[in-house]
Design an enzyme around this catalytic site. Structure first.
Site, short mmCIF file in Angstrom:
data_model
loop_
_atom_site.label_atom_id
_atom_site.label_comp_id
_atom_site.label_asym_id
_atom_site.label_seq_id
_atom_site.Cartn_x
_atom_site.Cartn_y
_atom_site.Cartn_z
N GLN A 55 -4.74 -11.34 -10.76
CA GLN A 55 -4.62 -10.10 -11.53
C GLN A 55 -4.51 -10.39 -13.02
O GLN A 55 -4.98 -9.61 -13.85
CB GLN A 55 -3.39 -9.34 -11.04
CG GLN A 55 -3.08 -8.06 -11.77
CD GLN A 55 -1.68 -7.56 -11.43
OE1 GLN A 55 -0.72 -7.93 -12.07
NE2 GLN A 55 -1.57 -6.74 -10.39
N TYR A 96 1.85 1.31 -5.93
CA TYR A 96 1.33 -0.01 -6.31
C TYR A 96 -0.08 0.09 -6.89
O TYR A 96 -0.41 -0.62 -7.84
CB TYR A 96 1.34 -0.94 -5.09
CG TYR A 96 2.73 -1.18 -4.57
CD1 TYR A 96 3.69 -1.82 -5.36
CD2 TYR A 96 3.12 -0.74 -3.32
CE1 TYR A 96 4.98 -2.03 -4.89
CE2 TYR A 96 4.40 -0.94 -2.84
CZ TYR A 96 5.33 -1.59 -3.64
OH TYR A 96 6.61 -1.78 -3.18
N LEU A 97 -0.90 0.95 -6.34
CA LEU A 97 -2.26 1.11 -6.86
C LEU A 97 -2.23 1.66 -8.28
O LEU A 97 -3.05 1.28 -9.12
CB LEU A 97 -3.08 2.03 -5.94
CG LEU A 97 -4.50 2.32 -6.38
CD1 LEU A 97 -5.31 1.04 -6.56
CD2 LEU A 97 -5.19 3.24 -5.37
N ALA A 98 -1.31 2.55 -8.56
CA ALA A 98 -1.20 3.13 -9.91
C ALA A 98 -1.06 2.03 -10.96
O ALA A 98 -1.69 2.09 -12.03
CB ALA A 98 -0.02 4.09 -9.97
N ASP A 99 -0.25 1.01 -10.67
CA ASP A 99 -0.08 -0.10 -11.61
C ASP A 99 -1.41 -0.78 -11.91
O ASP A 99 -1.68 -1.18 -13.05
CB ASP A 99 0.86 -1.17 -11.03
CG ASP A 99 2.25 -0.64 -10.73
OD1 ASP A 99 2.60 0.44 -11.24
OD2 ASP A 99 2.99 -1.31 -9.99
N GLN A 100 -2.24 -0.92 -10.86
CA GLN A 100 -3.48 -1.69 -10.98
C GLN A 100 -4.57 -0.95 -11.76
O GLN A 100 -5.50 -1.57 -12.27
CB GLN A 100 -4.03 -2.02 -9.59
CG GLN A 100 -3.02 -2.55 -8.61
CD GLN A 100 -2.62 -3.98 -8.89
OE1 GLN A 100 -3.46 -4.79 -9.25
NE2 GLN A 100 -1.35 -4.29 -8.75
N HIS A 142 7.34 -0.07 -13.16
CA HIS A 142 6.21 -0.98 -13.37
C HIS A 142 5.07 -0.26 -14.09
O HIS A 142 4.46 -0.81 -15.02
CB HIS A 142 5.69 -1.49 -12.02
CG HIS A 142 6.22 -2.83 -11.65
ND1 HIS A 142 7.37 -3.00 -10.94
CD2 HIS A 142 5.75 -4.08 -11.89
CE1 HIS A 142 7.59 -4.29 -10.75
NE2 HIS A 142 6.62 -4.97 -11.32
#
EC number: 6.5.1.4
Length: 338
Positions: free
Chosen positions: A103, A283-287, A308
Site C-alpha cells: 500500500q 477499511y475500504l474508505a481509508d484505501q 484512520h
C-alpha cells in the site's frame, strides 16, 4: 528545491498510517518530509519491522536519502530522488503486514516510467491490516474504474506470529484518471462465506461456516485447507457483492477463542454494514482517499469516518492541492473532493 513538510506522528490515530501515507505522497509529489513522534499512540512506539521495510522499500524505489531508518526510531527524514519502475522484492522478517508495505509503495509506481512488479514476504493474515483477497477482490476493481491497473496475487499465506507469507503485485503506469462516484450500494447480488485453515482441525471451519449460514443466506460456502507449514492459522471471511460494489469482511481466529465466537464477531461487523445505507466499509474508505485525491474528484459514503480516515485525509491535504468535504446526512457521511 521543494519545501520540507513537517509532520507530527502523534496526530490523529497516532499509528503507522501517517508514515505510510507520507511516504506514498512524497514519492508522488517529490516533496521531502520530516516526521517526529512516529507511532506515539501505540504501546510500542517507533518503527517496527513492517514500517522499516516500508521506508526501505520506498527509498529503494525512488532512490531516496533517509535519516532515522532503524528499528524503534521515532523520527524520520525522507528526501527522494527519481521513482523507477522495475522488479522489486522486500522481506519484512516478521509477520508484519505485506499488504501495508505494498500500500505504501504502489501509488508511486502508478507514475513510474514503466510496468513494475513488487513482491513482499511477511504476514498475510493480520487482524490489523487488509488481507490480499480484500485488495484483489474489493479494492482493485474500484482502482480499475479510476484508471489504475494493478493485479495482486497471494503466493503463500503467512499467519501471525510466524509470518512467511508472500504477496506480489504487478502494476502499470496510469494513462489517465477517472472519477469514482459511489453514491449507492444497490441490491445485494450474493454473499460468500470462506474459511482458511492451516494446521487447524477442519471442524473449526465447519462450525464457523455454520455460524455464518445461521445469520445470512450464503450463495457460496468455501473451506480451504492450506499446507500445515503455512500455519497454524485460521481466517474467516464474508464477501457481500452488491450491484455497485463488493465489500469483504474478515476475522482472524485466535487461540482459546471458540469457532462460534470468532464467526459471531464477523456476523456482527457485516450486520452493522448492511444496516447502514453507506456504500463503503470502514477499511475500504481509508484505501480510497489517495486515489480519489489523485483523480481530483469523486465521492463515496461511509457510516462513520474512522480516525484512520480522518488522519489519511489530513496528510493528503498537506501534500496535494485538494480539499475533502465530509457531510453527514441521513446517518451516513458523504466524503468528496470539494
Amino acid at each position: 528545491m521543494k519545501r520540507m513538510i513537517a509532520l507530527d506522528g502523534a496526530q490523529g490515530e497516532g499509528g503507522g498510517q501517517i508514515l505510510r501515507s507520507a511516504l506514498s505522497l512524497s514519492m508522488i509529489t517529490g516533496q521531502p518530509f520530516t516526521i517526529t513522534s512516529i507511532r506515539a499512540g501505540r504501546a510500542k512506539p517507533g518503527l517496527l519491522r513492517q514500517h522499516l521495510t516500508a521506508v526501505k522499500a520506498a527509498a529503494e524505489i525512488c532512490r531516496a536519502t533517509v535519516e532515522g531508518a532503524e528499528l524503534g526510531s521515532q523520527r524520520l527524514v525522507f528526501r527522494l530522488g527519481t521513482v523507477r519502475g522495475g522488479e522489486y522484492r522486500f522481506a519484512i522478517g516478521s509477520a508484519g503486514s505485506c499488504t501495508l508495505v505494498l500500500q505504501t509503495v504502489l501509488p508511486a509506481l502508478w507514475f513510474a516510467d514503466g510496468p513494475s512488479r513488487v513482491e513482499v514476504s511477511g504476514g498475510t493474515d493480520n487482524p490489523s491490516a487488509p488481507p490480499a483477497d480484500f485488495i484483489r477482490r474489493v479494492l482493485e476493481p474500484l482502482l480499475a474504474k479510476i484508471g489504475i491497473h494493478q493485479q495482486t496475487t497471494l503466493l503463500r499465506h503467512g499467519f501471525y506470529p510466524a509470518g512467511g507469507g508472500v504477496v506480489a503485485t504487478e502494476v502499470s503506469p496510469v494513462a489517465s484518471f477517472n472519477t469514482l462516484q459511489l453514491g449507492e450500494r444497490g441490491n445485494i447480488v450474493q454473499m460468500r462465506g470462506e474459511v482458511l485453515l492451516a494446521g487447524v482441525p477442519r471442524h473449526v471451519a465447519e462450525r464457523e461456516i455454520a455460524t455464518l449460514a445461521g445469520s445470512f443466506s450464503l450463495h457460496e460456502q468455501n473451506i480451504h485447507n492450506l499446507p500445515r507449514d503455512q500455519g497454524p492459522g485460521n481466517t474467516v471471511s464474508l464477501e457481500v457483492e452488491s450491484e455497485n460494489i463488493t465489500e469483504r469482511f474478515f476475522v482472524v481466529g485466535e487461540k482459546r477463542v471458540s469457532a462460534e465466537v470468532v464467526a459471531a464477531q464477523l456476523v456482527k461487523e457485516v450486520k452493522r454494514y448492511l444496516a447502514s445505507p453507506a456504500v463503503v466499509g470502514e477499511y475500504l474508505a481509508d484505501q480510497l482517499v489517495l486515489p480519489m485525491a489523485l483523480a481530483g474528484a469523486g465521492e463515496f459514503t461511509v457510516a462513520h469516518p474512522s480516525c484512520h480516515l480522518l488522519t489519511n485525509i489530513a496528510v493528503v491535504e498537506r501534500f496535494l492541492p485538494v480539499r475533502f468535504g465530509l457531510i453527514e446526512t441521513d446517518g451516513v457521511t458523504r466524503v468528496s473532493i470539494e
